[in-house]
Design a protein around this motif. Structure first.
Motif, mmCIF file in Angstrom:
data_model
loop_
_atom_site.group_PDB
_atom_site.id
_atom_site.type_symbol
_atom_site.label_atom_id
_atom_site.label_comp_id
_atom_site.label_asym_id
_atom_site.label_seq_id
_atom_site.Cartn_x
_atom_site.Cartn_y
_atom_site.Cartn_z
ATOM 1 N N UNK A 1 0.810 -1.220 0.000
ATOM 2 C CA UNK A 1 0.000 0.000 0.000
ATOM 3 C C UNK A 1 0.845 1.273 0.000
ATOM 4 N N UNK A 2 1.933 1.297 0.771
ATOM 5 C CA UNK A 2 2.760 2.493 0.850
ATOM 6 C C UNK A 2 3.479 2.822 -0.436
ATOM 7 N N UNK A 3 3.516 1.868 -1.345
ATOM 8 C CA UNK A 3 4.204 2.082 -2.613
ATOM 9 C C UNK A 3 3.259 2.598 -3.696
ATOM 10 N N UNK A 4 1.973 2.746 -3.362
ATOM 11 C CA UNK A 4 0.987 3.211 -4.342
ATOM 12 C C UNK A 4 0.158 4.369 -3.800
ATOM 13 N N UNK A 5 0.753 5.225 -3.005
ATOM 14 C CA UNK A 5 0.022 6.354 -2.436
ATOM 15 C C UNK A 5 -0.244 7.410 -3.512
ATOM 16 N N UNK A 6 -1.185 8.302 -3.203
ATOM 17 C CA UNK A 6 -1.500 9.397 -4.126
ATOM 18 C C UNK A 6 -0.246 10.221 -4.412
ATOM 19 N N UNK A 7 0.505 10.574 -3.372
ATOM 20 C CA UNK A 7 1.696 11.407 -3.550
ATOM 21 C C UNK A 7 2.718 10.716 -4.447
#
Length: 447
Positions: free
Chosen positions: A135-141
């Motif tokens: 999940x942390x590798x596909x954040x909006x930012x």
């Protein structure tokens, strides 16, 4: 047999009555035969609309449905009911608990469990473990940080189109190459290898293909990604697969932004990495490619909406959301009830498979007024094209950025872009689990 929705309650009563008599069994069988099956034929009407028979079944948010193997489960068409099912942990995504709503060539009578690394067919806690790693590798930012590269890839494809003449198949020249270039760079897959995996991905999603052919294609994709995983472990580069495979220190500020900050050691086996990488590669290619191709088709047949987008590129974001809602290319989603659950006043029994129709939910007039009208100024957020709940699409932010960049760039480069064939002659992917166009002939020179 024509299905009469008015008799549904009577059918429900007879179908669940437990009787040992022959007459009751015969009545039960006949009642099951009269239940609707899932309508799938879009070609009988507008290519962008759900099947007319599905729309006719959407007068109730939850109803009974006959499955391909004779199982009696549920069809969910209401937006609120769909969200409730997809968010509720009492509904399982495990493949081995599901029944298929439509017949597939050579499909086994009982579905096997999810292969290693296929997070779509898992529940918590296994699914949670994988999800947290990714999940942390596909954040909006992080996905917005890729916008510059997506702009470059888009411009390169448009340059090649322009240099080749005044006509093209938009799928081959634009809709497929842009997301392929993006997902290859994100994962660390050589774009030059696309001949090894594009055909495999197409077979995997082809519902008309024999089950053996689909299994062979999936195995081939895993072999290819497995080779990459071994290479990344030996010599990591700046990409997602290397990040997941690496056991070294986390990438620093100068890493280029593709690898995620935080612990680099994922604890994933080679087999798990191949499964996850194959899933991300296939999904990242096919869904966005078909959204771009079908989305351009829809805009080219709706001059008012296309003119609005050309006049105001800031509408690209809302246009992407509306096209996602309006077209619903990934449909349906399946779940299995782990216990008795009441949804919208309907009791879904433990063991029943639930087919969530994304097409129907995204056209629910209670959530989206005038749902059959494409309106790029509509506030279409809340659609279910990326799912909902714990299995909501990991790559949704990437798909949004790709569409928001690619669509206005295409129409700005080619203001006279138009279909080169009548709309009725555009071939559709009618037997694929990801809907779209097979090809999209376009022109932009003088008529």
């Amino acid at each position: 047999m024509v299905y009469d929705p008015a008799t549904d309650s009577a059918i429900t009563d007879s179908a669940i009555t437990d009787s040992a008599t022959t007459d009751s069994a015969a009545t039960d069988s006949a009642a099951t035969d009269e239940l609707p099956v899932l309508p799938t034929d879009r070609h009988t009407g507008c290519p962008f609309d759900p099947p007319a028979a599905l729309t006719a079944l959407s007068d109730r948010p939850v109803r009974r449905l006959r499955y391909a193997d004779g199982h009696v489960g549920r069809l969910v068409t209401g937006h609120a009911a769909a969200r409730a099912v997809l968010a509720d942990p009492r509904f399982s995504s495990r493949y081995e608990l599901l029944h298929l709503p439509m017949a597939m060539e050579g499909a086994p009578g009982e579905l096997p469990p999810a292969p290693v690394g296929d997070i779509l067919g898992l529940d918590a806690p296994e699914h949670t473990r994988y999800r947290r790693l990714l999940a942390g590798r596909f954040t909006v930012r992080r996905m917005r940080q890729l916008a510059g590269r997506i702009e470059r890839f888009t411009a390169d494809c448009l340059d090649a189109m322009e240099q080749a003449g005044t006509t093209a198949d938009l799928v081959e020249a634009f809709a497929r190459p842009v997301p392929t270039l993006v997902i290859c760079e994100l994962l660390g897959v050589p774009y030059a290898d696309r001949g090894r995996f594009l055909g495999l991905v197409e077979v995997i999603f082809d519902q008309a293909a024999d089950a053996g052919a689909r299994d062979e294609a999936y195995a081939g994709l895993l072999r290819y990604v497995g080779e990459l995983v071994l290479a990344k472990r030996a010599e990591p580069t700046d990409d997602l697969l290397s990040d997941l495979a690496s056991s070294g220190p986390a990438p620093g500020p100068g890493s280029g932004g593709l690898a995620a900050p935080g612990p680099a050691a994922s604890g994933l086996s080679d087999e798990e990495l191949a499964g996850i990488g194959g899933l991300l590669l296939a999904a990242g290619l096919d869904t966005t490619a078909n959204m771009l191709g079908l989305g351009v088709f829809a805009l080219l047949t709706d001059p008012g909406q296309l003119d609005a987008l050309r006049a105001d590129p800031d509408l690209a974001g809302p246009a992407a959301e509306e096209l996602l809602r309006y077209l619903s290319v990934a449909d349906p989603l399946l779940r299995s009830a782990l216990e008795d659950v009441e949804v919208e006043g309907e009791l879904i029994r433990a063991g029943e498979t639930v087919t969530v129709s994304v097409q129907a939910a995204n056209r629910d007039p209670r959530r989206f007024p005038g749902p059959d009208r494409l309106d790029i100024r509509r506030r279409a957020t809340g659609h279910l094209s990326f799912g909902h709940g714990p299995h909501q699409c990991l790559g949704q932010q990437l798909a949004r950025v790709e569409m928001t960049v690619a669509l206005p760039a295409l129409f700005a480069r080619f203001p006279a872009l138009r279909l080169a064939v009548p709309p009725g002659e555009v071939p559709l992917r009618e037997r694929s689990s990801i809907y779209g166009v097979v090809s999209l002939p376009v022109a932009w020179g003088e008529e």
